[in-house]
Design an enzyme around this catalytic site. Structure first.
Site, PDB file in Angstrom:
ATOM      1  N   ALA A  11       0.800  -1.228   0.000  1.00 26.77           N
ATOM      2  CA  ALA A  11       0.000   0.000   0.000  1.00 26.77           C
ATOM      3  C   ALA A  11       0.831   1.275   0.000  1.00 26.77           C
ATOM      4  O   ALA A  11       0.289   2.353  -0.203  1.00 26.77           O
ATOM      5  CB  ALA A  11      -0.945   0.012   1.206  1.00 26.77           C
ATOM      6  N   GLY A  78       0.930   2.993   8.819  1.00 30.47           N
ATOM      7  CA  GLY A  78       1.883   2.049   9.379  1.00 30.47           C
ATOM      8  C   GLY A  78       1.592   0.607   9.024  1.00 30.47           C
ATOM      9  O   GLY A  78       0.509   0.262   8.536  1.00 30.47           O
ATOM     10  N   GLY A 140      16.688  -2.638  11.863  1.00 31.18           N
ATOM     11  CA  GLY A 140      16.438  -3.051  13.236  1.00 31.18           C
ATOM     12  C   GLY A 140      17.301  -4.252  13.578  1.00 31.18           C
ATOM     13  O   GLY A 140      17.481  -5.152  12.754  1.00 31.18           O
ATOM     14  N   LYS A 351       5.390  -9.604 -40.921  1.00 34.33           N
ATOM     15  CA  LYS A 351       4.327  -9.106 -40.038  1.00 34.33           C
ATOM     16  C   LYS A 351       3.052  -9.891 -40.277  1.00 34.33           C
ATOM     17  O   LYS A 351       2.546  -9.964 -41.385  1.00 34.33           O
ATOM     18  CB  LYS A 351       4.103  -7.612 -40.299  1.00 34.33           C
ATOM     19  CG  LYS A 351       3.187  -6.905 -39.281  1.00 34.33           C
ATOM     20  CD  LYS A 351       1.703  -6.994 -39.584  1.00 34.33           C
ATOM     21  CE  LYS A 351       1.296  -6.172 -40.779  1.00 34.33           C
ATOM     22  NZ  LYS A 351      -0.204  -6.158 -40.928  1.00 34.33           N
ATOM     23  N   HIS A 363      16.663 -12.120 -48.379  1.00 36.48           N
ATOM     24  CA  HIS A 363      17.269 -10.792 -48.373  1.00 36.48           C
ATOM     25  C   HIS A 363      16.231  -9.695 -48.585  1.00 36.48           C
ATOM     26  O   HIS A 363      15.393  -9.786 -49.477  1.00 36.48           O
ATOM     27  CB  HIS A 363      18.311 -10.612 -49.501  1.00 36.48           C
ATOM     28  CG  HIS A 363      18.967 -11.856 -49.957  1.00 36.48           C
ATOM     29  ND1 HIS A 363      20.123 -12.334 -49.395  1.00 36.48           N
ATOM     30  CD2 HIS A 363      18.642 -12.737 -50.933  1.00 36.48           C
ATOM     31  CE1 HIS A 363      20.481 -13.446 -50.005  1.00 36.48           C
ATOM     32  NE2 HIS A 363      19.590 -13.719 -50.939  1.00 36.48           N
ATOM     33  N   ASN A 386       0.543  -4.552 -48.961  1.00 35.68           N
ATOM     34  CA  ASN A 386      -0.651  -4.984 -48.229  1.00 35.68           C
ATOM     35  C   ASN A 386      -1.560  -3.849 -47.784  1.00 35.68           C
ATOM     36  O   ASN A 386      -2.641  -4.102 -47.247  1.00 35.68           O
ATOM     37  CB  ASN A 386      -0.230  -5.796 -46.995  1.00 35.68           C
ATOM     38  CG  ASN A 386       0.627  -4.988 -46.028  1.00 35.68           C
ATOM     39  OD1 ASN A 386       1.376  -4.112 -46.442  1.00 35.68           O
ATOM     40  ND2 ASN A 386       0.521  -5.295 -44.752  1.00 35.68           N
ATOM     41  N   ALA A 423      11.466 -11.503 -62.246  1.00 35.14           N
ATOM     42  CA  ALA A 423      12.095 -10.425 -61.487  1.00 35.14           C
ATOM     43  C   ALA A 423      11.610  -9.071 -61.980  1.00 35.14           C
ATOM     44  O   ALA A 423      11.399  -8.863 -63.180  1.00 35.14           O
ATOM     45  CB  ALA A 423      13.615 -10.520 -61.616  1.00 35.14           C
ATOM     46  N   ARG A 440       6.250  -6.241 -66.291  1.00 35.15           N
ATOM     47  CA  ARG A 440       7.208  -5.136 -66.313  1.00 35.15           C
ATOM     48  C   ARG A 440       7.298  -4.629 -67.748  1.00 35.15           C
ATOM     49  O   ARG A 440       6.953  -5.337 -68.699  1.00 35.15           O
ATOM     50  CB  ARG A 440       8.576  -5.607 -65.825  1.00 35.15           C
ATOM     51  CG  ARG A 440       9.214  -6.655 -66.713  1.00 35.15           C
ATOM     52  CD  ARG A 440      10.464  -7.254 -66.102  1.00 35.15           C
ATOM     53  NE  ARG A 440      11.115  -8.167 -67.041  1.00 35.15           N
ATOM     54  CZ  ARG A 440      11.782  -9.246 -66.688  1.00 35.15           C
ATOM     55  NH1 ARG A 440      11.864  -9.576 -65.403  1.00 35.15           N
ATOM     56  NH2 ARG A 440      12.368 -10.007 -67.593  1.00 35.15           N
TER      57      ARG A 440
END
Length: 456
Positions: A11, A78, A140, A351, A363, A386, A423, A440
């Site tokens: 406390a 106390g 004490g 993730k 890599h 994403n 690629a 591409r």
């Protein structure tokens, strides 16, 4: 065996910590001090455990939950006044009550059990846990008579020069006959400079009534350390870390540099695993056998399989299988599941994704919100796109697919089983199984055009 009860004193405000955080919630090796105390006390086969709360009461209750019952000390008057607040829960019980301070995180169940045994052996009304301090200043002192029994406890400020030479000190942990405790506590006065009710006064009253007052001396003074400021907190951290690391080494784990290895008290590590310096293991981490972790890796609330190697990487709230290689400099973020024999290489971020067995992202990749099948190869620079700025979408890559270097997979999208992505492609539509997808611009070579550029 008599019924056993415990009262944890938690406390106090802890003003010397100079912190917004309630004192007993300060962590030692990642776990709040008071939770260390409660968890050790719960090993004593208790009938009831009561935590006395005051400042930050709701935060303490939230942390401990159903591990304890609670009594509120609205005013901090106390230690005896604090224990008195448990009377409504324990006052009518018969048995033995152990009173423990919530800021003594190093105290072990073994020491408390030994103290309880001594208490029962001596048929005492109260037993004091004592220790020998090299520098007992401020503590004490336990003054014994010619028979070796406790004659009295003398506070440092009240001790004579001869009494101050005594090194046996009162640690502030006690066993009481429960009925005697709650009957005698009503007789405690606050006639002192602080105007507070002190628990050692209960001991003095019992002694004056001719009751047996015993003492159990622990051989480990460090265990009794009370944390009242940041200096003591750092000492407790060091002692707890040493204790945890020693336990793992004794259980067959190799720590190359124990002084620079941080392992949470909740971690479970298999035999013949090697931990290198700078490793931080936080929360509920389980590591299998023969794994290699480090250097400078951080694992939090995760499982890691056997024979897995992790180098200079971070894994949080995730599962990693057997025979996996991760890093250097990989980041496995929450809710990821990495299968067996997977390779997550340097500068790869994962993730909320699942990797099937034997798949690789070796890599410079970001894999988010993805389901990766088995035997998939993600080439250097592969990215799952994403997020459209408002919503997250899922990417699915089926078994045996091959993703070429520098490819962008714009979710939601599925790459079929055994498919190839060339690629440099930006994939926006599903790719059928076994297909080759090229997305591409066609290469155009302009002969001698470089000369025009050089002339500028």
């Amino acid at each position: 065996m008599d019924k056993r009860f415990a009262v944890v004193l938690a406390a106090g405000q802890g003003t010397r910590m100079k912190s917004k955080l309630y004192k007993v919630l300060h962590p030692v090796c990642g776990k709040p001090m008071v939770e260390h105390v409660v968890d050790e006390a719960r090993k004593l086969s208790l009938e009831k455990l009561v935590t006395i709360v005051g400042h930050g009461a709701e935060d303490v209750k939230k942390q401990l939950g159903e591990k304890s019952e609670y009594a509120l000390q609205a005013e901090q008057l106390g230690t005896a006044h604090a224990v008195k607040q448990a009377k409504s829960i324990l006052g009518s019980e018969k048995g033995t009550t152990i009173v423990i301070c919530g800021d003594t995180p190093l105290l072990t169940a073994e020491t408390m059990e030994a103290m309880l045994t001594e208490h029962q052996k001596k048929a005492a009304k109260v037993t004091i846990l004592t220790a020998v301090a090299e520098d007992p200043t401020g503590y004490g002192r336990i003054i014994r008579n010619e028979n070796g029994d406790v004659a009295k406890i003398v506070e440092h400020k009240d001790a004579t020069e001869e009494e101050r030479l005594v090194k046996e000190i009162n640690t502030g942990t006690y066993c009481f006959d429960n009925e005697a405790l709650f009957q005698t506590i009503e007789q405690v006065s606050n006639d002192n400079v602080q105007g507070e009710y002190y628990l050692p006064d209960v001991i003095e009253i019992l002694k004056n009534q001719g009751e047996t007052v015993a003492a159990y001396q622990t051989v480990n003074f460090q265990e009794t350390l009370g944390v009242n400021d940041r200096v003591a907190l750092s000492q407790a951290e060091i002692y707890m870390k040493q204790r945890i690391n020693k336990r793992h080494m004794q259980n067959g784990v190799s720590l190359i540099d124990p002084d620079n290895t941080y392992i949470s008290p909740e971690a479970v590590i298999g035999r013949d695993t090697v931990i290198y310096p700078g490793t931080v293991i936080k929360g509920r981490v389980v590591i299998g056998e023969d794994a290699v972790i480090g250097q400078n890796s951080e694992l939090e609330n995760s499982t890691v399989g056997s024979r897995t190697v992790i180098k200079q990487s971070v894994i949080v709230d995730s599962e990693v299988g057997d025979d996996v290689t991760i890093g250097p400099f990989a980041h496995i973020r929450p809710d990821s599941k990495i299968g067996n024999e997977v390779r997550i290489g340097n500068f790869v971020e994962v993730k909320k994704s699942e990797f099937g067995d034997r798949s690789k992202a070796s890599h410079l990749s970001y894999i988010g919100d993805a389901e990766i099948g088995t035997d998939v190869n993600l080439g250097c620079g592969s990215i799952t796109v994403n997020y459209d700025g408002k919503h997250k979408f899922k990417t699915k890559i089926e078994n045996g697919a091959f993703i070429g270097c520098n490819s962008n997979l714009v979710a939601p999208v599925t790459i079929g089983e055994g498919a190839y992505v060339a690629a440099g492609s930006t994939i926006t539509d599903d790719v059928p199984g076994r297909a080759l997808s090229i997305a591409r611009a066609r290469q155009v070579n302009k002969e001698d055009y470089a000369e025009n550029i050089h002339k500028k």
